[in-house]
Design a protein around this motif. Structure first.
Motif, PDB file in Angstrom:
ATOM      1  N   UNK A 148       0.814  -1.088  -0.426  1.00 29.80           N
ATOM      2  CA  UNK A 148       0.380   0.018   0.304  1.00 29.80           C
ATOM      3  C   UNK A 148       0.803   0.980  -0.080  1.00 29.80           C
ATOM      4  N   UNK A 149       0.442   1.894  -0.646  1.00 24.60           N
ATOM      5  CA  UNK A 149       1.200   3.551  -0.681  1.00 24.60           C
ATOM      6  C   UNK A 149       0.716   4.858  -0.313  1.00 24.60           C
ATOM      7  N   UNK A 150      -0.394   4.271   0.401  1.00 24.23           N
ATOM      8  CA  UNK A 150      -1.110   5.554   0.811  1.00 24.23           C
ATOM      9  C   UNK A 150      -0.318   6.605   1.957  1.00 24.23           C
ATOM     10  N   UNK A 151       0.901   5.839   2.575  1.00 17.59           N
ATOM     11  CA  UNK A 151       1.423   6.436   3.489  1.00 17.59           C
ATOM     12  C   UNK A 151       2.200   7.066   3.039  1.00 17.59           C
ATOM     13  N   UNK A 152       2.845   6.704   2.450  1.00 14.18           N
ATOM     14  CA  UNK A 152       4.357   7.044   0.984  1.00 14.18           C
ATOM     15  C   UNK A 152       3.729   8.050   0.017  1.00 14.18           C
ATOM     16  N   UNK A 153       3.226   8.379  -0.394  1.00 16.60           N
ATOM     17  CA  UNK A 153       2.556   9.231  -0.893  1.00 16.60           C
ATOM     18  C   UNK A 153       1.055   9.628  -0.841  1.00 16.60           C
ATOM     19  N   UNK A 154       1.433  11.532   0.307  1.00 15.88           N
ATOM     20  CA  UNK A 154       0.040  11.490   0.724  1.00 15.88           C
ATOM     21  C   UNK A 154      -0.707  13.169  -0.776  1.00 15.88           C
ATOM     22  N   UNK A 155      -2.135  12.977  -0.393  1.00 14.92           N
ATOM     23  CA  UNK A 155      -2.524  14.322  -1.118  1.00 14.92           C
ATOM     24  C   UNK A 155      -2.428  15.370   0.323  1.00 14.92           C
ATOM     25  N   UNK A 156      -2.131  16.474  -0.420  1.00 11.51           N
ATOM     26  CA  UNK A 156      -1.923  18.014   1.038  1.00 11.51           C
ATOM     27  C   UNK A 156      -0.559  18.728   0.128  1.00 11.51           C
ATOM     28  N   UNK A 157      -1.373  20.037   1.007  1.00  4.08           N
ATOM     29  CA  UNK A 157      -0.062  20.426   0.373  1.00  4.08           C
ATOM     30  C   UNK A 157       1.077  21.058   0.995  1.00  4.08           C
ATOM     31  N   UNK A 158       2.166  20.734   0.268  1.00  3.14           N
ATOM     32  CA  UNK A 158       3.350  20.776   1.623  1.00  3.14           C
ATOM     33  C   UNK A 158       3.493  21.598   2.646  1.00  3.14           C
ATOM     34  N   UNK A 159       3.153  22.981   2.076  1.00  2.00           N
ATOM     35  CA  UNK A 159       3.049  24.109   2.276  1.00  2.00           C
ATOM     36  C   UNK A 159       1.968  24.973   4.289  1.00  2.00           C
ATOM     37  N   UNK A 161       0.119  23.284   7.587  1.00  2.00           N
ATOM     38  CA  UNK A 161       0.753  22.531   8.743  1.00  2.00           C
ATOM     39  C   UNK A 161       0.186  20.952   8.662  1.00  2.00           C
ATOM     40  N   UNK A 162      -0.939  20.985   8.818  1.00  2.00           N
ATOM     41  CA  UNK A 162      -1.687  19.589   9.044  1.00  2.00           C
ATOM     42  C   UNK A 162      -1.787  18.951   7.885  1.00  2.00           C
ATOM     43  N   UNK A 163      -1.033  19.094   6.828  1.00  2.00           N
ATOM     44  CA  UNK A 163      -0.899  18.173   5.889  1.00  2.00           C
ATOM     45  C   UNK A 163       0.831  17.328   6.790  1.00  2.00           C
ATOM     46  N   UNK A 164       1.579  17.807   7.517  1.00  2.00           N
ATOM     47  CA  UNK A 164       3.250  17.163   7.977  1.00  2.00           C
ATOM     48  C   UNK A 164       2.200  16.262   9.823  1.00  2.00           C
ATOM     49  N   UNK A 165       0.797  16.415   9.652  1.00  2.00           N
ATOM     50  CA  UNK A 165       0.451  15.595  11.314  1.00  2.00           C
ATOM     51  C   UNK A 165       0.737  14.109  10.478  1.00  2.00           C
ATOM     52  N   UNK A 166       1.659  13.774  11.878  1.00  2.00           N
ATOM     53  CA  UNK A 166       1.894  11.365  11.457  1.00  2.00           C
ATOM     54  C   UNK A 166       3.332  11.648  10.613  1.00  2.00           C
ATOM     55  N   UNK A 167       3.947  12.193  10.029  1.00  4.54           N
ATOM     56  CA  UNK A 167       4.433  12.562   8.694  1.00  4.54           C
ATOM     57  C   UNK A 167       5.774  13.042  10.123  1.00  4.54           C
ATOM     58  N   UNK A 168       7.599  11.513   9.457  1.00  9.87           N
ATOM     59  CA  UNK A 168       8.529  11.802  10.127  1.00  9.87           C
ATOM     60  C   UNK A 168       8.995  13.139   9.845  1.00  9.87           C
TER      61      UNK A 168
END
Length: 192
Positions: A148-159, A161-168
């Protein structure tokens, strides 16, 4: 090939013009206009030769600085588009890691250990990036079931803050379309 097709698709979008009636006996017709979308939205794709050079140079620099490394580094692209940098990174990492253990399924290992990470705000680009990675991973011995690649490739705006929740919060290698600086210091980009 999929990435190129998608890049072409993004180049223009057909928009409809208002209906018009050309003659009394014909029904109204609707024409279409081609509207450039890529540049309006800041979408710029990196040529394949540059993707290859930048990816291989970045990964070589990582392994040169850490010659004792026997595992894949964490690699990220914060505006991954159709996944060309990430797919090239997976390909380069698998070739290199096969020298350590030719029998191991390095593709699955790279995904399961979250060594590849990408974000894009376009849902179609995210889907295509995942598909590109799956196609590359399908080339591996014993690839099924594909990860599964759902955690590897995310949809969101990298700029955002909420996109980065739960990301290394850290990565070993950051890849992406670089800003190209002209001789006068003005920002210029490579257009295909």
């Amino acid at each position: 090939i999929l990435g190129r097709a998608y890049e072409k698709y993004l180049a223009t979008v057909l928009t409809s013009k208002p209906k018009r009636q050309l003659s009394l006996w014909e029904g109204p017709s609707r024409d279409v206009d081609r509207a450039p979308v890529r540049k309006v939205h800041g979408v710029y794709y990196t040529p394949t030769f540059l993707v290859t050079y930048l990816t291989e140079a970045a990964l070589e620099a990582f392994f040169k600085a850490r010659p004792e490394t026997k595992a894949a580094p964490s690699v990220a692209d914060f505006s991954c588009g159709s996944g060309s940098f990430l797919t090239k990174a997976v390909d380069t990492l698998i070739r290199r890691l096969r020298q350590i253990d030719p029998t191991k399924n390095w593709g699955r290992d790279i995904i399961e250990h979250r060594c590849i990470f990408g974000i894009d705000r376009d849902a179609r680009a995210v889907t295509l990036a995942r598909l590109s990675l799956w196609l590359r991973l399908a080339e591996e011995p014993d690839p099924l079931p594909l990860p599964r690649l759902n955690d590897a490739i995310l949809m969101g705006d990298s700029l955002q803050a909420q996109t980065w929740q739960g990301v290394s919060p850290t990565f070993d290698v950051i890849l992406g379309n670089p800003p190209f600086i002209g001789a006068g210091g003005a920002l210029s980009r490579i257009d295909q």
